[in-house]
Every structure is written in structure tokens, then in C-alpha cells.
Design a protein around this motif. Sequence first.
Motif, PDB file in Angstrom:
ATOM      1  N   MET B 101     105.248 115.114 139.179  1.00  0.00           N
ATOM      2  CA  MET B 101     104.275 115.614 138.598  1.00  0.00           C
ATOM      3  C   MET B 101     106.283 115.869 137.498  1.00  0.00           C
ATOM      4  SD  MET B 101     102.702 118.027 136.561  1.00  0.00           S
ATOM      5  CE  MET B 101     100.480 118.377 137.748  1.00  0.00           C
ATOM      6  N   PHE B 102     106.834 116.012 138.372  1.00  0.00           N
ATOM      7  CA  PHE B 102     108.438 116.637 137.912  1.00  0.00           C
ATOM      8  C   PHE B 102     108.675 115.188 136.657  1.00  0.00           C
ATOM      9  CE2 PHE B 102     112.896 115.109 138.535  1.00  0.00           C
ATOM     10  CZ  PHE B 102     113.002 116.469 137.492  1.00  0.00           C
ATOM     11  N   LEU B 103     108.473 114.421 136.914  1.00  0.00           N
ATOM     12  CA  LEU B 103     108.735 113.313 135.413  1.00  0.00           C
ATOM     13  C   LEU B 103     107.389 113.272 134.109  1.00  0.00           C
ATOM     14  CD1 LEU B 103     108.781 109.611 137.399  1.00  0.00           C
ATOM     15  CD2 LEU B 103     110.629 111.163 136.520  1.00  0.00           C
ATOM     16  N   LEU B 104     107.072 113.600 134.708  1.00  0.00           N
ATOM     17  CA  LEU B 104     105.373 114.171 133.687  1.00  0.00           C
ATOM     18  C   LEU B 104     105.880 114.874 132.671  1.00  0.00           C
ATOM     19  CD1 LEU B 104     102.338 113.388 134.927  1.00  0.00           C
ATOM     20  CD2 LEU B 104     102.943 112.142 133.495  1.00  0.00           C
ATOM     21  N   GLN B 105     106.848 115.902 133.264  1.00  0.00           N
ATOM     22  CA  GLN B 105     106.983 116.949 132.392  1.00  0.00           C
ATOM     23  C   GLN B 105     108.464 116.894 132.133  1.00  0.00           C
ATOM     24  OE1 GLN B 105     106.802 120.121 136.112  1.00  0.00           O
ATOM     25  NE2 GLN B 105     104.667 121.551 134.964  1.00  0.00           N
ATOM     26  N   LEU B 106     109.043 115.979 132.645  1.00  0.00           N
ATOM     27  CA  LEU B 106     110.748 115.504 131.815  1.00  0.00           C
ATOM     28  C   LEU B 106     109.525 114.872 130.360  1.00  0.00           C
ATOM     29  CD1 LEU B 106     113.462 115.629 133.446  1.00  0.00           C
ATOM     30  CD2 LEU B 106     113.185 113.035 133.674  1.00  0.00           C
ATOM     31  N   PHE B 107     109.143 114.249 130.220  1.00  0.00           N
ATOM     32  CA  PHE B 107     109.056 113.370 129.413  1.00  0.00           C
ATOM     33  C   PHE B 107     107.953 114.232 128.241  1.00  0.00           C
ATOM     34  CE2 PHE B 107     110.461 109.402 132.335  1.00  0.00           C
ATOM     35  CZ  PHE B 107     111.241 110.120 131.824  1.00  0.00           C
ATOM     36  N   GLY B 108     107.852 115.132 128.655  1.00  0.00           N
ATOM     37  CA  GLY B 108     107.287 116.527 127.465  1.00  0.00           C
ATOM     38  C   GLY B 108     105.805 116.438 127.944  1.00  0.00           C
ATOM     39  N   LEU B 109     104.867 116.123 128.461  1.00  0.00           N
ATOM     40  CA  LEU B 109     104.024 115.548 128.520  1.00  0.00           C
ATOM     41  C   LEU B 109     102.944 117.022 129.023  1.00  0.00           C
ATOM     42  CD1 LEU B 109     103.471 112.183 130.112  1.00  0.00           C
ATOM     43  CD2 LEU B 109     102.598 113.012 127.354  1.00  0.00           C
TER      44      LEU B 109
END
Lengths: 230, 109
Positions: B101-109
Motif C-alpha cells: 500500500m505504501f508503494l502504491l500510494q508513493l506512485f500516486g495510485l
Amino acid sequence: MPLERLTFWGGVKDCIPTLLGYLSIGFAAGVVGAAEGLSVLEIGLMSVFLYAGSAQFIVAGMMSAGSSILSIIVTVFFVNLRHLLLSAALAPMFRQYSAKKNFILGAQLTDETFGVAINRLTPNTTHRDQWMLGMNITAQINWVLATLVGAWFGTWIPNPQQFGLGFALPAMFAGLVVQSLIHRKKFRTDLIVAGSTIVYFVLAFLWLPGHIAVIAAAVAAAITGMVVER
Amino acid sequence: MTLSEGFLWLLIGVSLVTLLPRVLPMVLITKFGMPEWLLRFLQYVPIAVMTALLVQAVLTEGESFIPLMENVNLLALIPTLIVAIATRSLLFTVITGIGAMFLLQLFGL
């Protein structure tokens, strides 16, 4: 088959895999509580006496939204009504113990400790009361500490969701579903129960509030399991 | 360290309505026993409740469905389930979920 003797420290040990879940969700609950205007003391008291993650999120959210005390209590009642099912499912394993002892063991029941207990406790084990107490105490101590730390951090982390902490709760449920699916020998029926739960929940949620839809879907899916197992 | 007005009453109320469903079955059923059909029903309750909670947590936000095409939870759920099945470890499952979830949010999804 020889009986396996469970111990208090065995319960402590079996609780360890869930601790990161407690720490992250508790941390998140503390941060959110602080962000919604609760004091560190209030958050700590909730973790000791209420001890229910989803309910603590709800209390923080509804308090800051200015809801009445009565409406918050009614909402929390419905949200935690599912514990009736969990407690009833565990009860057969604790038949031999006194009502007083079972009151104490049941008081610390959570979704997570239930998930661990239902997989670990079998008719082939003894001293389940000691094991359960060890797991319960370990779980709650970690919960209280995590929410307190979260509450302190809450004053200087403006948006905890951006670190992925919001997904701690769903991830924990996913892990528990997979564990109970793999653990039991009724794989086919269990898979049908899990699959039908998804359909029932989606249908129920079109008409009912979320916490009622959870109960309705679970009851319908468990009945489905009874019907297909024959 | 403050207690807002009314908080103690609220705390007593929510604690009681949480405590009762947790303890009543453990206290009563152990005393009176249960019919066979109820036991058969109850063995499917855990997986059903867990699945329902998972579906609620992943598909909904408040009292409405998250639009499927915008549902980041479903994307985060994929690696979470894979790790859950492969490791059978709650610890790694939760770490994977938070990390995804952290990565997904980091890439703006």
C-alpha cells in the motif's frame, strides 16, 4: 492420539506472529485518535477497557463529528455483535472450565486472538485456559502500548494513511482467512463458504449498513456451508 | 492528559456493549451445551466472519462501495494474498500489505 499439554508461555509464543499486526493497527488507531482530538489518556483508557480496534476508530471519528453518546454506543454495539459468533464458536473448547474463568477469557476476545485460537485449539489439547490467558494478555499489552505510542506520534504525523498503515487491518484479515482455509481438512466446503460470503456481503451491503451486512453475510455463508457439506 | 466531559460515560457504555457479546456465549454455552446442528453451523462461522470483514475492509469505505477501477486495496491485496499463501505467516502478510500500500500510494495510485 496423545494429548498435547498447552501452557501459558505457549500462548504468549503463539501470539507473537500477530504482534506486528497489533503494533501497526494499534499505532494507526492511536495516531487517528490523536488526530481526531482525543487525549493520550483517553486513548489509553479505551485500549484497556474497550479493547477493540474498529470500535476505537469509530469512537474517535464519531466524537469528533459531534455524535451523541447514545448513538456512538449503539453503533459500537452493532459493530461488535460479531463477537457473539466468535465467542460461540470458541465456547465448545472451554466447556470444562468455570463460568468465572470463561468470563475472563472471553473478555479479551478479538478478531485476531480468535483467528489464532480457532486454529490452535483442538479437542486433542489440554490446559487451554492457561494458553488462552497467555495469548490474551500478550495481545492486549501490545495493543495498549501500540496505541499509546501512536497517540504520541499522532501529534506530529499529519497523515498516517500515506505510509500504508491503513492497509494493516485488511492484510491481517487476509492472512487469517488464508490460514483458516489451509489449516482445516474441509478445504472444498471452506472455499465455498468463503466465496459465497463475498457474494452475500456485496448483496447485503446494497441494502444494509456495513456492520450489519458483515453479520448477515457471515450467517448466510455459514448456513450455506452446512447445506453443501452433506 | 485530559478527559473530556462525558468521555467516562461513553467509555463505560461502549465497553459494556463490547464485553457482553464477547463473554455471554463463553459463559452460557459452556454451562448448557449446544445442539449438534448449532455446532455444525458454528464450524463455518469463523471463515465466514473473517471473509466478510476482509471484503468489507477491501471493497468499502464508510457506507459505500469503492469504485472497482479506483480500488487500490484490490491491488495491494494481490501480493498480500500471495505472501499469505506462500508463507502462512501473519507477520509477513501484514508487512507485505502495508509495504504494498505504501508503494502504491508513493506512485500516486
